[in-house]
Each structure stands twice: as C-alpha cells, then as structure tokens.
Write a protein that holds these residues in place. Sequence first.
Motif, PDB file in Angstrom:
ATOM      1  N   THR A 227      46.768  37.337  52.670  1.00 50.76           N
ATOM      2  CA  THR A 227      45.747  37.266  51.625  1.00 50.76           C
ATOM      3  C   THR A 227      45.198  35.852  51.498  1.00 50.76           C
ATOM      4  O   THR A 227      43.979  35.632  51.416  1.00 50.76           O
ATOM      5  N   TRP A 228      46.095  34.864  51.515  1.00 49.42           N
ATOM      6  CA  TRP A 228      45.662  33.471  51.387  1.00 49.42           C
ATOM      7  C   TRP A 228      44.930  32.993  52.636  1.00 49.42           C
ATOM      8  O   TRP A 228      44.001  32.198  52.535  1.00 49.42           O
ATOM      9  N   GLN A 229      45.347  33.490  53.792  1.00 47.19           N
ATOM     10  CA  GLN A 229      44.630  33.124  55.012  1.00 47.19           C
ATOM     11  C   GLN A 229      43.202  33.666  54.963  1.00 47.19           C
ATOM     12  O   GLN A 229      42.250  32.989  55.375  1.00 47.19           O
ATOM     13  N   ALA A 230      43.069  34.890  54.450  1.00 50.02           N
ATOM     14  CA  ALA A 230      41.727  35.462  54.311  1.00 50.02           C
ATOM     15  C   ALA A 230      40.874  34.625  53.360  1.00 50.02           C
ATOM     16  O   ALA A 230      39.670  34.437  53.585  1.00 50.02           O
ATOM     17  N   ALA A 231      41.482  34.101  52.307  1.00 53.66           N
ATOM     18  CA  ALA A 231      40.752  33.233  51.380  1.00 53.66           C
ATOM     19  C   ALA A 231      40.328  31.940  52.076  1.00 53.66           C
ATOM     20  O   ALA A 231      39.193  31.462  51.902  1.00 53.66           O
ATOM     21  N   MET A 232      41.204  31.348  52.871  1.00 51.55           N
ATOM     22  CA  MET A 232      40.856  30.131  53.606  1.00 51.55           C
ATOM     23  C   MET A 232      39.701  30.369  54.566  1.00 51.55           C
ATOM     24  O   MET A 232      38.879  29.481  54.807  1.00 51.55           O
ATOM     25  N   ASP A 233      39.624  31.591  55.112  1.00 54.51           N
ATOM     26  CA  ASP A 233      38.572  31.925  56.062  1.00 54.51           C
ATOM     27  C   ASP A 233      37.297  32.409  55.380  1.00 54.51           C
ATOM     28  O   ASP A 233      36.356  32.851  56.050  1.00 54.51           O
ATOM     29  N   GLY A 234      37.251  32.355  54.038  1.00 57.11           N
ATOM     30  CA  GLY A 234      36.020  32.645  53.328  1.00 57.11           C
ATOM     31  C   GLY A 234      35.723  34.106  53.093  1.00 57.11           C
ATOM     32  O   GLY A 234      34.580  34.459  52.786  1.00 57.11           O
ATOM     33  N   LEU A 235      36.738  34.992  53.204  1.00 55.22           N
ATOM     34  CA  LEU A 235      36.491  36.423  53.015  1.00 55.22           C
ATOM     35  C   LEU A 235      36.348  36.814  51.544  1.00 55.22           C
ATOM     36  O   LEU A 235      35.869  37.899  51.240  1.00 55.22           O
ATOM     37  N   GLY A 236      36.783  35.972  50.655  1.00 60.08           N
ATOM     38  CA  GLY A 236      36.710  36.300  49.235  1.00 60.08           C
ATOM     39  C   GLY A 236      37.561  35.331  48.452  1.00 60.08           C
ATOM     40  O   GLY A 236      37.872  34.230  48.905  1.00 60.08           O
ATOM     41  N   ILE A 237      37.940  35.759  47.273  1.00 57.13           N
ATOM     42  CA  ILE A 237      38.738  34.920  46.384  1.00 57.13           C
ATOM     43  C   ILE A 237      40.057  35.628  46.101  1.00 57.13           C
ATOM     44  O   ILE A 237      40.094  36.835  45.860  1.00 57.13           O
ATOM     45  N   ALA A 238      41.152  34.883  46.171  1.00 61.55           N
ATOM     46  CA  ALA A 238      42.488  35.456  46.045  1.00 61.55           C
ATOM     47  C   ALA A 238      43.191  34.875  44.828  1.00 61.55           C
ATOM     48  O   ALA A 238      42.762  33.877  44.245  1.00 61.55           O
ATOM     49  N   ILE A 239      44.290  35.532  44.453  1.00 58.53           N
ATOM     50  CA  ILE A 239      45.171  34.952  43.440  1.00 58.53           C
ATOM     51  C   ILE A 239      46.261  34.172  44.180  1.00 58.53           C
ATOM     52  O   ILE A 239      46.933  34.706  45.062  1.00 58.53           O
ATOM     53  N   GLY A 240      46.417  32.924  43.806  1.00 62.41           N
ATOM     54  CA  GLY A 240      47.410  32.083  44.461  1.00 62.41           C
ATOM     55  C   GLY A 240      48.620  31.849  43.586  1.00 62.41           C
ATOM     56  O   GLY A 240      48.526  31.817  42.357  1.00 62.41           O
ATOM     57  N   GLN A 241      49.761  31.684  44.240  1.00 65.85           N
ATOM     58  CA  GLN A 241      50.975  31.231  43.561  1.00 65.85           C
ATOM     59  C   GLN A 241      51.055  29.725  43.799  1.00 65.85           C
ATOM     60  O   GLN A 241      51.213  29.289  44.927  1.00 65.85           O
ATOM     61  N   GLN A 242      50.963  28.968  42.760  1.00 66.90           N
ATOM     62  CA  GLN A 242      50.758  27.532  42.916  1.00 66.90           C
ATOM     63  C   GLN A 242      51.823  26.845  43.755  1.00 66.90           C
ATOM     64  O   GLN A 242      51.516  25.992  44.583  1.00 66.90           O
ATOM     65  N   HIS A 243      53.095  27.183  43.558  1.00 68.08           N
ATOM     66  CA  HIS A 243      54.149  26.508  44.309  1.00 68.08           C
ATOM     67  C   HIS A 243      54.048  26.799  45.809  1.00 68.08           C
ATOM     68  O   HIS A 243      54.511  26.010  46.628  1.00 68.08           O
ATOM     69  N   MET A 244      53.468  27.930  46.165  1.00 63.13           N
ATOM     70  CA  MET A 244      53.350  28.295  47.571  1.00 63.13           C
ATOM     71  C   MET A 244      52.128  27.655  48.230  1.00 63.13           C
ATOM     72  O   MET A 244      52.062  27.566  49.459  1.00 63.13           O
ATOM     73  N   LEU A 245      51.160  27.222  47.447  1.00 65.06           N
ATOM     74  CA  LEU A 245      49.880  26.757  47.999  1.00 65.06           C
ATOM     75  C   LEU A 245      49.597  25.290  47.718  1.00 65.06           C
ATOM     76  O   LEU A 245      48.501  24.813  48.014  1.00 65.06           O
ATOM     77  N   ASP A 246      50.570  24.579  47.199  1.00 66.94           N
ATOM     78  CA  ASP A 246      50.325  23.182  46.834  1.00 66.94           C
ATOM     79  C   ASP A 246      49.816  22.359  48.021  1.00 66.94           C
ATOM     80  O   ASP A 246      48.875  21.582  47.888  1.00 66.94           O
ATOM     81  N   ALA A 247      50.431  22.556  49.195  1.00 69.16           N
ATOM     82  CA  ALA A 247      50.015  21.773  50.375  1.00 69.16           C
ATOM     83  C   ALA A 247      48.582  22.111  50.772  1.00 69.16           C
ATOM     84  O   ALA A 247      47.806  21.223  51.150  1.00 69.16           O
TER      85      ALA A 247
END
Length: 302
Positions: A227-247
């Motif tokens: 899901t987050w990879q799809a968000a990075m590739d511009g497919l849409g907007i995702a819900i992130g878990q902050q501790h997992m996406l800090d980097a």
Amino acid sequence: MKIPPLNPLKVFEVVARTHNLTTAANELLVSQSAVSRQIAVLEEYLGVQLFTRERVGVRLTDVGEVYAQRIGPAFEEISQATQFITQKYSDNVIRLRTYTTLTARWLIPRLPRFKVQYPDVEVDIANSSAPLDFGTEKCDLAIVFGEGHWPDADATLLLEDVIEPVCSPAFLEAAHGGLRLPEALHGKRLLVSKYRKNDWPTWLAHAGLDGVYDKAEKMIFSSSILTWQAAMDGLGIAIGQQHMLDADIRAGRLVRPFASPLRTGKGHYIVTPSLQRYSSKIASFKDWLLHEAQETPAPATA
C-alpha cells in the motif's frame, strides 16, 4: 493410578543402571547411606526385595530386573522431554514471532546494531498474523499489534500506533487545489491495506469526514508495505503508520499532507509467556528492542 514416592524411584533407577551404591550416590550428590535408605523406602512400599548385596556392588533380583526394565524408559523419556523444553534457553538463538510489515520497515534496519552488541546471538524471525498461542508456537517472544492484553502472557508497549494519510510529493503537487484540508480527499483514490482496512474509516471519522470512505474510489492491497509503495508511486493516498514510515518521510519519498496524526489507542507490544524460564539472551534482546523504540523519533504532531 498407583505411583510410588518419586525420589526413591529415581534413586532406584540410578542404582539399577550403575549396579553400585557409591557410584549412584556420587551421581545423585548424596551419601551412600542416603541411597540405601531410599531403596529401603521403595522396597517397603512395593513389598518386595529389589537388590541383593554382593562383594562388589549390588545385583538386581528377578523382580527388580523386571521393574528396572519397565521404569528405565520412562525416566529416559522424562529426560528427553525436559531437554527439549530447556534447550531453547541455553542455545544462542532467539526465536521471535512478529509480522512482515514491522520486520521489514522497523526491525531489519536496526538489527545490524544488535549484531554489533551481541555477535554470537542469532535472531530467528517467523512472520505470522495468526492469533498468538505460546502453547503451540516455538518462539521465545513475539511482537504483536493490539491493545496489550493476551491470555497467559506479559506485554510491554514497544511502539504506539499513530496513523495519518501519506502520499508522494508528486501526487500532492498534482492534486487539483492541493491537499491542504482533509475535505480535499473527496474524489481522491484511497489506497487500503487488507489487514489495516479500518484505518481509513477511523481517521476519516477523526477528521469529521465519515461519509468519504464509502463513496471513494479504493485500491486494496494485501499488505501495508504494498500500500505504501503504491503511494510512493503516485497511485493515490494511503494511511501510514508513522513509526513504520519515518525514514520515508524524512527522505521525502512520502509527505504528510494534512499533518493530522491520530493515536489509535493500540500499539505494537513485546509479548512473552507469563510462565517462562529466565534467559539472559531474551532479557537482553527485549531491553535492546525497548532502547531502539526510545531512539525512534517521536510521532509528529499537527
């Protein structure tokens, strides 16, 4: 079920195996007279003579020989079962059960630091999203997502669960009118993780947009990582878990368009069996995990 006193029974097994009272006493770390007394207790209980003394050592009587042949395998089975249970605490392997998202996004980037401190300890990681059951799983500890309550287990909070929408910088730039306010989510594609499918409705309710989720175009993925990879590739907007996406946020691969994090009341917990033999390696690993969590940047606030 008729079972004789277990201590005299164990003494009998050792004497029957060694054929010598002194040798048996040395193995049992007691005196020879103590061995003789325990044998006498067992013979009185059974009402039979189990040994006859010889010039050197002792000899089993016929009934003693039969008895020894029957109980010997039982003690061997007990010994093997005990070794199976205790072996995992004496080797250099830590058996951790967790799940793929936390392993890939939080734990693996930090494991090299653990190996520097404990080069002789191996970490065996099993990923599973099934309900935790220490009675059937061969693991020393687990990192589990939830509210902190598991039967017959002790839980310590590792990471608080904090969620909010994330998207790529390009998606944010291309959004008509921008994404400055949550109301701008109307008409946007929502990226949904199968195992965190309630995150979007929960956050939208927090933002006062209860009706948005049902009407939105959605793309569903089998894991949060996809899901987050799809968000990075511009497919849409995702819900992130902050501790997992800090980097990813610090590196600019993802952005927080609304800067409106929500603490869900849940978290990732270190879970261990309530009844567990003390192990220095497990205690050290748990302390290391908690230290790494303290070093993790605090969740961003609005």
